[in-house]
Design a protein around this motif. Sequence first.
Motif, PDB file in Angstrom:
ATOM      1  N   LEU A  85       0.831  -1.202   0.000  1.00 54.72           N
ATOM      2  CA  LEU A  85       0.000   0.000   0.000  1.00 54.72           C
ATOM      3  C   LEU A  85       0.868   1.255   0.000  1.00 54.72           C
ATOM      4  CD1 LEU A  85      -3.017   0.878   0.190  1.00 54.72           C
ATOM      5  CD2 LEU A  85      -2.617   1.153   2.631  1.00 54.72           C
ATOM      6  N   LYS A  86       1.957   1.232   0.739  1.00 57.33           N
ATOM      7  CA  LYS A  86       2.891   2.363   0.738  1.00 57.33           C
ATOM      8  C   LYS A  86       3.469   2.559  -0.655  1.00 57.33           C
ATOM      9  CE  LYS A  86       7.480   3.739   1.917  1.00 57.33           C
ATOM     10  NZ  LYS A  86       7.921   4.017   0.565  1.00 57.33           N
ATOM     11  N   ASN A  87       3.874   1.478  -1.297  1.00 59.78           N
ATOM     12  CA  ASN A  87       4.412   1.580  -2.656  1.00 59.78           C
ATOM     13  C   ASN A  87       3.364   2.085  -3.643  1.00 59.78           C
ATOM     14  OD1 ASN A  87       6.859   0.643  -1.768  1.00 59.78           O
ATOM     15  ND2 ASN A  87       6.446  -1.471  -2.330  1.00 59.78           N
ATOM     16  N   PHE A  88       2.091   1.724  -3.412  1.00 60.65           N
ATOM     17  CA  PHE A  88       1.018   2.150  -4.297  1.00 60.65           C
ATOM     18  C   PHE A  88       0.750   3.647  -4.152  1.00 60.65           C
ATOM     19  CE2 PHE A  88      -3.654   2.720  -4.826  1.00 60.65           C
ATOM     20  CZ  PHE A  88      -3.699   2.559  -6.192  1.00 60.65           C
ATOM     21  N   TYR A  89       0.655   4.132  -2.928  1.00 63.05           N
ATOM     22  CA  TYR A  89       0.353   5.545  -2.715  1.00 63.05           C
ATOM     23  C   TYR A  89       1.591   6.431  -2.767  1.00 63.05           C
ATOM     24  CZ  TYR A  89      -4.536   4.875  -1.748  1.00 63.05           C
ATOM     25  OH  TYR A  89      -5.860   4.585  -1.870  1.00 63.05           O
ATOM     26  N   ASP A  90       2.761   5.849  -2.755  1.00 62.26           N
ATOM     27  CA  ASP A  90       4.008   6.610  -2.846  1.00 62.26           C
ATOM     28  C   ASP A  90       4.880   5.987  -3.933  1.00 62.26           C
ATOM     29  OD1 ASP A  90       6.053   8.401  -2.212  1.00 62.26           O
ATOM     30  OD2 ASP A  90       6.852   7.118  -0.618  1.00 62.26           O
ATOM     31  N   PRO A  91       4.472   6.097  -5.212  1.00 62.10           N
ATOM     32  CA  PRO A  91       5.201   5.387  -6.274  1.00 62.10           C
ATOM     33  C   PRO A  91       6.626   5.887  -6.496  1.00 62.10           C
ATOM     34  CG  PRO A  91       3.525   6.800  -7.230  1.00 62.10           C
ATOM     35  CD  PRO A  91       3.350   6.851  -5.745  1.00 62.10           C
ATOM     36  N   LYS A  92       6.931   7.102  -6.048  1.00 58.66           N
ATOM     37  CA  LYS A  92       8.287   7.630  -6.225  1.00 58.66           C
ATOM     38  C   LYS A  92       9.150   7.425  -4.990  1.00 58.66           C
ATOM     39  CE  LYS A  92       6.881  10.926  -9.660  1.00 58.66           C
ATOM     40  NZ  LYS A  92       6.818  12.316 -10.093  1.00 58.66           N
ATOM     41  N   SER A  93       8.639   6.710  -4.003  1.00 57.93           N
ATOM     42  CA  SER A  93       9.352   6.359  -2.765  1.00 57.93           C
ATOM     43  C   SER A  93       9.946   7.579  -2.070  1.00 57.93           C
ATOM     44  CB  SER A  93      10.448   5.334  -3.051  1.00 57.93           C
ATOM     45  OG  SER A  93       9.878   4.151  -3.507  1.00 57.93           O
ATOM     46  N   ARG A  94       9.119   8.555  -1.839  1.00 56.32           N
ATOM     47  CA  ARG A  94       9.577   9.758  -1.142  1.00 56.32           C
ATOM     48  C   ARG A  94       9.550   9.588   0.370  1.00 56.32           C
ATOM     49  NH1 ARG A  94       6.555  14.111  -5.012  1.00 56.32           N
ATOM     50  NH2 ARG A  94       7.976  13.848  -6.757  1.00 56.32           N
ATOM     51  N   LEU A  95       8.695   8.694   0.869  1.00 56.55           N
ATOM     52  CA  LEU A  95       8.598   8.453   2.306  1.00 56.55           C
ATOM     53  C   LEU A  95       9.506   7.304   2.718  1.00 56.55           C
ATOM     54  CD1 LEU A  95       4.729   8.537   2.926  1.00 56.55           C
ATOM     55  CD2 LEU A  95       6.374  10.280   3.563  1.00 56.55           C
ATOM     56  N   THR A  96      10.164   7.477   3.849  1.00 61.38           N
ATOM     57  CA  THR A  96      10.886   6.343   4.422  1.00 61.38           C
ATOM     58  C   THR A  96       9.860   5.445   5.097  1.00 61.38           C
ATOM     59  OG1 THR A  96      11.238   7.420   6.553  1.00 61.38           O
ATOM     60  CG2 THR A  96      12.924   7.770   4.845  1.00 61.38           C
ATOM     61  N   LEU A  97      10.274   4.279   5.502  1.00 59.90           N
ATOM     62  CA  LEU A  97       9.351   3.349   6.143  1.00 59.90           C
ATOM     63  C   LEU A  97       8.842   3.902   7.467  1.00 59.90           C
ATOM     64  CD1 LEU A  97       7.980   0.663   5.825  1.00 59.90           C
ATOM     65  CD2 LEU A  97       9.934  -0.407   6.923  1.00 59.90           C
ATOM     66  N   ALA A  98       9.720   4.527   8.238  1.00 61.37           N
ATOM     67  CA  ALA A  98       9.307   5.106   9.519  1.00 61.37           C
ATOM     68  C   ALA A  98       8.306   6.239   9.306  1.00 61.37           C
ATOM     69  CB  ALA A  98      10.525   5.612  10.281  1.00 61.37           C
ATOM     70  N   GLU A  99       8.533   7.079   8.295  1.00 60.90           N
ATOM     71  CA  GLU A  99       7.597   8.157   7.993  1.00 60.90           C
ATOM     72  C   GLU A  99       6.251   7.599   7.537  1.00 60.90           C
ATOM     73  OE1 GLU A  99      10.739  11.595   6.476  1.00 60.90           O
ATOM     74  OE2 GLU A  99       9.800  10.248   5.026  1.00 60.90           O
ATOM     75  N   ALA A 100       6.288   6.527   6.758  1.00 63.20           N
ATOM     76  CA  ALA A 100       5.037   5.923   6.276  1.00 63.20           C
ATOM     77  C   ALA A 100       4.223   5.349   7.418  1.00 63.20           C
ATOM     78  CB  ALA A 100       5.357   4.835   5.252  1.00 63.20           C
TER      79      ALA A 100
END
Length: 139
Positions: A85-100
């Motif tokens: 879901l993180k990859n889907f809503y953040d396709p350019k990977s701007r968020l780190t995992l902790a931020e997500a």
Amino acid sequence: MKWPVFTPAHKPPREPVDDEIEHFARLIEASSPKEYNTERRTHYYNYRTIAVYRKPLLSLLEILSRSPSLRDDLGVTTREIFLKLKNFYDPKSRLTLAEAVADTQLRSKFNDLLLYFYGRKRPSADEIAASLNELIFSV
């Protein structure tokens, strides 16, 4: 006489990703709650028309179609779904995992996903926090 002025000379072929998305959508629809059909279409399936979202949508739908037993437990499957879901809503990977994990909007979308695809009413914040915090420390 009819002139095909506004129609293309030939129909462009469908992309294989579209066929795979249709396949996973059919699998999901067979086991998902019927009352959320329109939400699934509007919030997820319609993203297949945007090229940037096709591959993340495909991987998300693949995970969702493989795990119909999530109705009973929140475990490793929940973490996999959150990552997709993180990859889907953040396709350019701007968020780190902790931020997500800390992002309230993404958590809200995660709760909505559990409701729309599994019929699971909002899990407690403690359940999700425990599961997602394990995700941060395990990666």
